[in-house]
Design an enzyme around this catalytic site. Structure first.
Site, PDB file in Angstrom:
ATOM      1  N   HIS A  72      -0.457  -8.061   7.532  1.00  0.00           N
ATOM      2  CA  HIS A  72       0.367  -9.042   8.252  1.00  0.00           C
ATOM      3  C   HIS A  72       0.609 -10.257   7.373  1.00  0.00           C
ATOM      4  O   HIS A  72       0.034 -10.392   6.286  1.00  0.00           O
ATOM      5  CB  HIS A  72      -0.266  -9.439   9.588  1.00  0.00           C
ATOM      6  CG  HIS A  72      -1.627 -10.058   9.506  1.00  0.00           C
ATOM      7  ND1 HIS A  72      -1.877 -11.279   8.913  1.00  0.00           N
ATOM      8  CD2 HIS A  72      -2.836  -9.620   9.960  1.00  0.00           C
ATOM      9  CE1 HIS A  72      -3.156 -11.590   9.015  1.00  0.00           C
ATOM     10  NE2 HIS A  72      -3.771 -10.582   9.627  1.00  0.00           N
TER      11      HIS A  72
ATOM     12  N   CYS B 269      -8.421  -7.995   7.848  1.00  0.00           N
ATOM     13  CA  CYS B 269      -7.031  -7.567   7.653  1.00  0.00           C
ATOM     14  C   CYS B 269      -6.556  -7.937   6.255  1.00  0.00           C
ATOM     15  O   CYS B 269      -7.253  -8.627   5.507  1.00  0.00           O
ATOM     16  CB  CYS B 269      -6.133  -8.224   8.702  1.00  0.00           C
ATOM     17  SG  CYS B 269      -6.407  -7.630  10.383  1.00  0.00           S
TER      18      CYS B 269
END
Length: 381
Positions: free
Chosen positions: A106, A132
């Site tokens: 992301h 992430c």
């Protein structure tokens, strides 16, 4: 370990709030993330088409980005333009999931009004996330629009574009480290689900072999290896029809649609180990271990690499004290794999070949006492 389950909840909330966009229509790609270099490399037809600065997880034992070989969006549902996590008080744009959507690619973090958090954006190029993989907004948008579901992902300690792309795979023919088994099974477990209604033992033999670096073995090959055509589960895989149930039409138990017991599983795992040439490093033994003894083994033995346990697969269907026949067969017999690590609350982590998932459990499985707590243990020598 707890973080994985919480992250899954966060992603579920994201999916409920943000409509999913159509995935990119181009051909599948290969993505390599180098934790040392803090770079993400994207290849198409083995040609490097984009290099992106990234931020992987803080290496503190809880927020690390898990190394491994994965498939982008293996579940086919984890992709969106925006999310906001109340837990972390951060959001991001253009997210694409891997490991079933538990971890994401992301953009750099944003506040709830979609303003970039400058202090976090300044960390791009160093380990900074909760696991992430962060990218610049431009790179995240490109990744979201360009990299299709089904693309291969390799997260490695170190890799440079000068290396051969084939060198970046982590676990091809190598034992999965104990601390990574949860992540590996989360990513690959559904590929190791039992193929047939009554093939749980064969599926779990295949899974246990793969966790110890023995790959390329099919469930059908294992089923062909297992001794059959007998009625003693101590010596044979007892199964009249692998896609039929365990009850006859009149409701009586079809005992010859059963499965097998530890000696046959030990024999087959030993056979696979010998064929692979790893017999000097892996051992398989049958033990009798209560949950307490199994827990002590997990805590004390560094060489322990997990166990296959015999349980009643659906106690709600078969009852908490199901029938046992003169051959030692238990109605509703099933097998599960107990990982050699526990979750943050001290619960067992148990992989079920029926659904291909790992779950936390206070016990290793239902009605193990009916099987005399018989357990197949895998260890390194």
């Amino acid at each position: 370990m707890k973080k994985y389950f919480l992250s899954g909840v966060i992603v579920s909330l994201i999916l409920a709030a943000v409509p999913l966009s159509a995935q990119p229509s181009g051909g599948k790609m290969t993505v390599v993330v180098s934790i040392h270099a803090q770079r993400t490399y994207v290849y198409q037809n083995s040609i490097l088409i984009r290099t992106m600065i990234c931020s992987t997880g803080i290496p503190d034992g809880d927020n690390d980005t898990p190394k491994g070989d994965y498939i982008i969006n293996s579940s086919g549902t984890k992709r969106g333009e925006w999310f906001f996590s109340k837990m972390y008080r951060e959001g991001a744009e253009y997210w694409v999931g891997f490991i079933g959507g538990v971890y994401l690619f992301h953009s750099v973090p944003m506040d709830e009004n979609r303003n970039i958090i400058k202090a976090e954006a300044a960390k791009l190029g160093q380990a900074a996330s909760h696991g992430c993989i962060r990218l610049s907004v431009e790179d995240a948008h490109w990744f979201y629009r360009t990299v299709p579901d089904g693309s291969r992902l390799h997260i490695v300690g170190d890799f440079t574009p000068e290396q051969n792309l084939a060198d970046c795979r982590n676990y091809q023919g190598l034992p999965i480290p104990k601390k990574d088994m949860f992540v590996w099974l989360s990513a690959n477990g559904k590929d190791y689900k039992q193929k047939y209604l009554l093939s749980c033992e064969a599926a779990l033999i295949r899974t246990a072999a793969a966790l110890n670096g023995i790959t390329g073995v099919t469930e059908d090959t294992i089923l062909a290896d297992l001794p059959k055509n007998g009625t003693d589960p101590e010596k044979y895989f007892v199964c009249d029809s692998i896609n039929s149930g365990r009850k006859n039409k009149d409701g009586s138990i079809h005992w010859n649609n059963y499965g097998t017991h530890p000696p046959v599983v030990v024999q087959e795992l030993d056979r696979l180990i010998r064929r692979s040439g790893t017999s000097g490093s892996v051992s398989v033994t049958e033990e009798k271990l209560t949950d307490s003894q199994l827990s002590d083994l997990i805590a004390s033995q560094k060489t322990f690499r997990g166990a296959i346990v015999w349980v009643v697969g659906h106690p709600e269907r078969w009852g908490s004290n199901p029938a046992v026949n003169e051959r030692g067969m238990v109605a509703g017999e099933h097998v599960r794999f107990v990982l050699p690590v526990k979750d943050a609350e001290g619960n067992f982590l148990v992989y079920d070949p029926e659904n291909g998932r790992v779950s936390s459990s206070k016990t290793a499985g239902a009605s193990r006492n009916l099987f005399k707590y018989r357990t197949v243990c895998i260890s390194t020598k």
